[in-house]
Write a protein that holds these residues in place. Structure first.
Motif, PDB file in Angstrom:
ATOM      1  N   GLN A  95      77.455  72.886  36.703  1.00  0.00           N
ATOM      2  CA  GLN A  95      77.637  72.463  38.099  1.00  0.00           C
ATOM      3  C   GLN A  95      76.337  71.914  38.684  1.00  0.00           C
ATOM      4  OE1 GLN A  95      80.063  74.990  40.559  1.00  0.00           O
ATOM      5  NE2 GLN A  95      81.017  75.984  38.820  1.00  0.00           N
ATOM      6  N   VAL A  96      75.779  70.940  37.950  1.00  0.00           N
ATOM      7  CA  VAL A  96      74.555  70.273  38.365  1.00  0.00           C
ATOM      8  C   VAL A  96      74.886  69.220  39.406  1.00  0.00           C
ATOM      9  CG1 VAL A  96      72.609  68.874  37.569  1.00  0.00           C
ATOM     10  CG2 VAL A  96      73.559  70.657  36.086  1.00  0.00           C
ATOM     11  N   TRP A  97      74.196  69.274  40.564  1.00  0.00           N
ATOM     12  CA  TRP A  97      74.355  68.295  41.638  1.00  0.00           C
ATOM     13  C   TRP A  97      75.815  68.281  42.083  1.00  0.00           C
ATOM     14  CZ3 TRP A  97      73.951  62.275  41.273  1.00  0.00           C
ATOM     15  CH2 TRP A  97      73.724  61.755  42.561  1.00  0.00           C
ATOM     16  N   PHE A  98      76.492  67.103  42.041  1.00  0.00           N
ATOM     17  CA  PHE A  98      77.883  67.064  42.471  1.00  0.00           C
ATOM     18  C   PHE A  98      78.845  67.133  41.277  1.00  0.00           C
ATOM     19  CE2 PHE A  98      77.519  62.693  41.237  1.00  0.00           C
ATOM     20  CZ  PHE A  98      78.802  62.226  41.008  1.00  0.00           C
ATOM     21  N   PHE A  99      78.311  67.409  40.073  1.00  0.00           N
ATOM     22  CA  PHE A  99      79.152  67.522  38.877  1.00  0.00           C
ATOM     23  C   PHE A  99      79.800  68.900  38.873  1.00  0.00           C
ATOM     24  CE2 PHE A  99      75.822  64.489  37.806  1.00  0.00           C
ATOM     25  CZ  PHE A  99      76.565  63.419  37.341  1.00  0.00           C
ATOM     26  N   LYS A 100      80.932  68.998  39.541  1.00  0.00           N
ATOM     27  CA  LYS A 100      81.647  70.258  39.681  1.00  0.00           C
ATOM     28  C   LYS A 100      83.088  70.064  39.209  1.00  0.00           C
ATOM     29  CE  LYS A 100      78.754  71.544  43.629  1.00  0.00           C
ATOM     30  NZ  LYS A 100      77.861  72.367  42.800  1.00  0.00           N
ATOM     31  N   PRO A 101      83.776  71.149  38.875  1.00  0.00           N
ATOM     32  CA  PRO A 101      85.147  71.004  38.366  1.00  0.00           C
ATOM     33  C   PRO A 101      86.063  70.234  39.304  1.00  0.00           C
ATOM     34  CG  PRO A 101      84.359  73.227  37.979  1.00  0.00           C
ATOM     35  CD  PRO A 101      83.309  72.542  38.799  1.00  0.00           C
ATOM     36  N   GLU A 102      85.901  70.455  40.609  1.00  0.00           N
ATOM     37  CA  GLU A 102      86.777  69.740  41.551  1.00  0.00           C
ATOM     38  C   GLU A 102      86.428  68.258  41.666  1.00  0.00           C
ATOM     39  OE1 GLU A 102      83.694  72.131  43.968  1.00  0.00           O
ATOM     40  OE2 GLU A 102      84.985  72.390  42.205  1.00  0.00           O
ATOM     41  N   ASN A 103      85.240  67.867  41.183  1.00  0.00           N
ATOM     42  CA  ASN A 103      84.837  66.460  41.201  1.00  0.00           C
ATOM     43  C   ASN A 103      84.865  65.846  39.807  1.00  0.00           C
ATOM     44  OD1 ASN A 103      84.312  66.666  43.956  1.00  0.00           O
ATOM     45  ND2 ASN A 103      82.180  67.245  43.622  1.00  0.00           N
ATOM     46  N   GLN A 104      85.776  66.309  38.973  1.00  0.00           N
ATOM     47  CA  GLN A 104      85.773  65.901  37.576  1.00  0.00           C
ATOM     48  C   GLN A 104      85.887  64.383  37.410  1.00  0.00           C
ATOM     49  OE1 GLN A 104      88.980  67.544  35.294  1.00  0.00           O
ATOM     50  NE2 GLN A 104      88.600  66.241  33.517  1.00  0.00           N
ATOM     51  N   GLN A 105      86.832  63.765  38.103  1.00  0.00           N
ATOM     52  CA  GLN A 105      87.049  62.328  37.922  1.00  0.00           C
ATOM     53  C   GLN A 105      85.863  61.520  38.425  1.00  0.00           C
ATOM     54  OE1 GLN A 105      90.819  60.978  39.362  1.00  0.00           O
ATOM     55  NE2 GLN A 105      91.984  62.593  38.339  1.00  0.00           N
ATOM     56  N   ARG A 106      85.310  61.911  39.559  1.00  0.00           N
ATOM     57  CA  ARG A 106      84.149  61.189  40.071  1.00  0.00           C
ATOM     58  C   ARG A 106      82.937  61.399  39.162  1.00  0.00           C
ATOM     59  NH1 ARG A 106      83.704  62.946  46.255  1.00  0.00           N
ATOM     60  NH2 ARG A 106      84.590  64.854  45.397  1.00  0.00           N
ATOM     61  N   SER A 107      82.827  62.575  38.575  1.00  0.00           N
ATOM     62  CA  SER A 107      81.720  62.836  37.658  1.00  0.00           C
ATOM     63  C   SER A 107      81.814  61.941  36.429  1.00  0.00           C
ATOM     64  CB  SER A 107      81.730  64.307  37.235  1.00  0.00           C
ATOM     65  OG  SER A 107      81.622  65.162  38.356  1.00  0.00           O
ATOM     66  N   ILE A 108      83.012  61.838  35.862  1.00  0.00           N
ATOM     67  CA  ILE A 108      83.198  60.988  34.686  1.00  0.00           C
ATOM     68  C   ILE A 108      82.960  59.525  35.048  1.00  0.00           C
ATOM     69  CG2 ILE A 108      84.907  60.175  33.016  1.00  0.00           C
ATOM     70  CD1 ILE A 108      86.139  62.971  33.126  1.00  0.00           C
ATOM     71  N   ALA A 109      83.432  59.107  36.232  1.00  0.00           N
ATOM     72  CA  ALA A 109      83.222  57.722  36.668  1.00  0.00           C
ATOM     73  C   ALA A 109      81.725  57.423  36.802  1.00  0.00           C
ATOM     74  CB  ALA A 109      83.932  57.476  37.992  1.00  0.00           C
ATOM     75  N   PHE A 110      80.963  58.356  37.355  1.00  0.00           N
ATOM     76  CA  PHE A 110      79.520  58.153  37.512  1.00  0.00           C
ATOM     77  C   PHE A 110      78.839  58.053  36.150  1.00  0.00           C
ATOM     78  CE2 PHE A 110      75.194  59.806  37.825  1.00  0.00           C
ATOM     79  CZ  PHE A 110      74.675  59.009  38.843  1.00  0.00           C
ATOM     80  N   ILE A 111      79.203  58.931  35.213  1.00  0.00           N
ATOM     81  CA  ILE A 111      78.590  58.927  33.886  1.00  0.00           C
ATOM     82  C   ILE A 111      78.892  57.622  33.157  1.00  0.00           C
ATOM     83  CG2 ILE A 111      78.701  60.027  31.615  1.00  0.00           C
ATOM     84  CD1 ILE A 111      79.089  62.696  33.098  1.00  0.00           C
TER      85      ILE A 111
ATOM     86  N   ALA B  18      79.739  54.712  34.560  1.00  0.00           N
ATOM     87  CA  ALA B  18      79.082  53.608  35.260  1.00  0.00           C
ATOM     88  C   ALA B  18      77.602  53.554  34.894  1.00  0.00           C
ATOM     89  CB  ALA B  18      79.255  53.770  36.772  1.00  0.00           C
ATOM     90  N   LEU B  19      76.950  54.709  34.814  1.00  0.00           N
ATOM     91  CA  LEU B  19      75.544  54.745  34.407  1.00  0.00           C
ATOM     92  C   LEU B  19      75.377  54.237  32.977  1.00  0.00           C
ATOM     93  CD1 LEU B  19      72.635  55.567  35.093  1.00  0.00           C
ATOM     94  CD2 LEU B  19      73.168  57.864  34.246  1.00  0.00           C
TER      95      LEU B  19
END
Length: 606
Positions: free
Chosen positions: A428-444, A446-447
């Motif tokens: 759960q680093v920064w905003f990489f949290k279970p409830e933000n799974q899709q946004r986390s994958i999208a950010f990774i 995109a980077l």
């Protein structure tokens, strides 16, 4: 976080269970609940869910006291491991290394390193993940806090390696698109639409260097020019990766059976055509005949060990995570041996295909195979298309081959990105949290696309060479060294063997424990030293690579080691705090009852 509209009457569903209606349940809560139910189902389809989804469900299960999710079947797990291990490293990278390191001279150190070092470490990763039921970023820290950096170093190597790995998939996407043209564009020499010079020896090589990659060296001022058709293909490759991780790859057993065997069918057709070409025997003879003088060169052994780890996926952390969702009773030793044999056989088979074609090209040019100018990352994109152009119905086989190449690449690509995404979401680093799974994958993703732009410039092929040399230069050796150290010396190899015997009913062979304790660790230490010494030579990459590329390479190679060192001292500090306060990482707040203490002091002592 669920708003109720007053008391509701329980309703009986078809299974006889009482469910209470609830209104306005947030979408992410419904998704996590559905995911948890799916993962607990014994009929989960093969490869229906990504390990990121399983990690999110694990966090939810741990929070609510439920059992950890597991693979739906052993076949599902086994195909996932084979899908990650058998990929572009066998079909694209192995022939390139065979060509660069003397053909048959490379086979001896390759087999020695595969079965003496690679397979034992592969067995250790599967066994450790399965026995401890932890993913790579949690496992090593559970054994010892000071070794938590091993998992993060693995995740770093996996994610940075995905930058250039996805570029190989990008080249496959480009070739797939032009395979609809008739005649195939790489069958015609001197294509006027993209020709800048005529230095290539064959039409396929010319098409690769001048039309696809516009390849130049870093000494050319144009090397920073973006190749926009490849940039579009790169975006497509990362979009496929995103949607596959977001939704999971759902398929039935029959579909997986087809996708698992289809690459071998295509390779067999190319092999049959290759060995029937004039001059193919010379190429195969060069491939299987060792040059014993090459065995005295340390670089050959380093690259052989590197290829074993790279193709098996040892040190990347994916196998640890996959095995952590296995029941503890799974016979992982047999799985590891099977995957190792399939992996090595695929690399050798691909070598026969490529060198039969190289023998034909050498015969046409009237030169020995070792004097061909073909090599580097583009070898597979020159040799395979050459064979395809000599087969009837070339367009059909071209489409089949590049679909196969993309399939092999995307499964391994998903595994590398999953390791990094799982590490961030679990911690759960920064905003990489279970409830933000899709946004986390999208950010990774995109980077990864932004970082990949440097590989689709005119100098992108040389950039792939730099990353391929350095990202796995000695970092994988260091990671695997500390994995062995954690299990063999910190946890205890005898205790681990007994745990495996009790859980699986299988006793690990004594020779395997001997290799872990007395062979693998010294060999890895020597490989690290030789790698650093070889890379320190000023002409390590070649004269066409300027000094700044060496600095970039050393930064890539040293970053995982710095992560290990930093996490080690962090673990030392946290252990010191834990030892001082005897309760976690922070000093506890204790209320002292003075009256009780005085009464206890006045009691007679026996």
């Amino acid at each position: 976080r669920v708003r109720s509209e007053g008391p509701q009457k329980p309703q009986d569903n078809d299974d006889g269970r009482n469910l209470t209606r609830r209104a306005s349940v947030p979408a992410r809560v419904r998704r996590m609940a559905t995911l948890s139910e799916t993962l607990r189902s014994p009929t989960t389809p093969v490869r229906a869910l990504s390990s990121v989804n399983m990690a999110v469900a694990s966090i939810d299960a741990e929070k609510h006291g439920r059992e950890r999710p597991q693979w739906g079947s052993r076949l599902e797990y086994l195909l996932s491991v084979i899908g990650f291990a058998v990929g572009l490293g066998n079909v694209w990278r192995a022939p390139k290394l065979f060509m660069e390191n003397g053909g048959g001279a490379f086979l001896i150190p390759y087999f020695v390193m595969m079965f003496v070092v690679g397979m034992p470490i592969f067995v250790l990763e599967l066994g450790a993940g399965q026995m401890f039921q932890r993913t790579t970023c949690k496992l090593w820290g559970k054994i010892d806090r000071r070794l938590a950096g091993v998992g993060w170093a693995s995740a770093f190597v996996a994610y940075v390696g995905s930058f250039y790995y996805n570029v190989v998939i990008t080249w496959s996407v480009y070739y797939l698109g032009v395979s609809f043209k008739s005649p195939l564009p790489w069958t015609t020499a001197n294509p006027a639409a993209c020709m800048r010079n005529a230095t290539a020896d064959t039409a396929a090589e010319q098409y690769w260097t001048e039309c696809v990659t516009h390849s130049t060296h870093f000494t050319d001022p144009e090397w920073t020019t973006v190749n926009w058709p490849l940039a579009v293909c790169l975006a497509i490759a990362w979009l496929v990766c995103f949607f596959a991780l977001r939704q999971g790859i759902e398929s039935s057993g029959k579909v997986v059976l087809v996708t698992a065997t289809f690459p071998y069918v295509v390779l067999f057709v190319l092999f049959v055509r290759g060995v029937t070409l004039e001059g193919a025997a010379e190429g195969i003879r060069y491939f299987v005949t060792p040059t014993f003088s090459k065995l005295a060169e340390p670089s050959v052994w380093i690259r052989a060990a590197n290829q074993c780890f790279y193709s098996l996926g040892a040190g990347f952390g994916a196998h640890v995570s996959y095995a952590s969702y296995n029941p503890r009773s799974t016979p992982f030793f047999k799985d590891a041996v099977l995957v190792t044999v399939v992996n090595a056989a695929t690399s050798i088979f691909a070598g026969f295909v490529v060198f039969s074609i190289l023998g034909h090209l050498a015969h046409e040019q009237g030169v020995p195979v070792q004097q061909l100018s073909i090599g580097g990352p583009g070898l597979a994109f020159i040799a395979y298309p050459t064979a395809i152009s000599l087969i009837p119905w070339g367009n059909v086989w071209a489409l089949s081959f590049f679909v196969m190449l993309g399939m092999l690449g995307i499964d391994s690509q998903l595994g590398t990105v999953e390791v990094f995404a799982t590490a961030l979401i679990e911690q759960q680093v920064w905003f990489f949290k279970p409830e933000n799974q899709q946004r986390s994958i999208a950010f990774i993703c995109a980077l990864g696309f932004v970082a990949g732009i440097g590989f689709v410039t005119y100098g992108g092929v040389d950039m792939v060479d730099v990353f391929d040399y350095y990202i796995a230069l000695y970092a994988l050796f260091v990671v695997c060294f500390f994995e062995l150290f954690a299990v063999v010396y910190v946890h205890g190899v005898a205790q681990f063997r007994e745990q495996v015997r009790l859980e699986t009913g299988t006793t690990l062979p004594g020779w395997l424990l001997f290799l872990w304790k007395w062979v693998n660790m010294p060999v890895l230490a020597v490989l690290v030293g030789l790698s650093i010494y070889s890379a320190a030579q000023p002409d390590f990459l070649g004269p066409e690579f300027p000094p700044w590329t060496l600095g970039l390479g050393w930064a890539l190679a040293s970053a995982p080691v710095l992560i290990l060192v930093g996490m080690f001292f962090r673990g030392v500090h946290r252990n010191a705090l834990k030892g001082r306060y005897h309760a976690g990482d922070h000093p506890p707040t204790v209320k002292i009852d003075r009256t009780a203490s005085k009464a206890k002091a006045n009691q007679p002592q026996l």
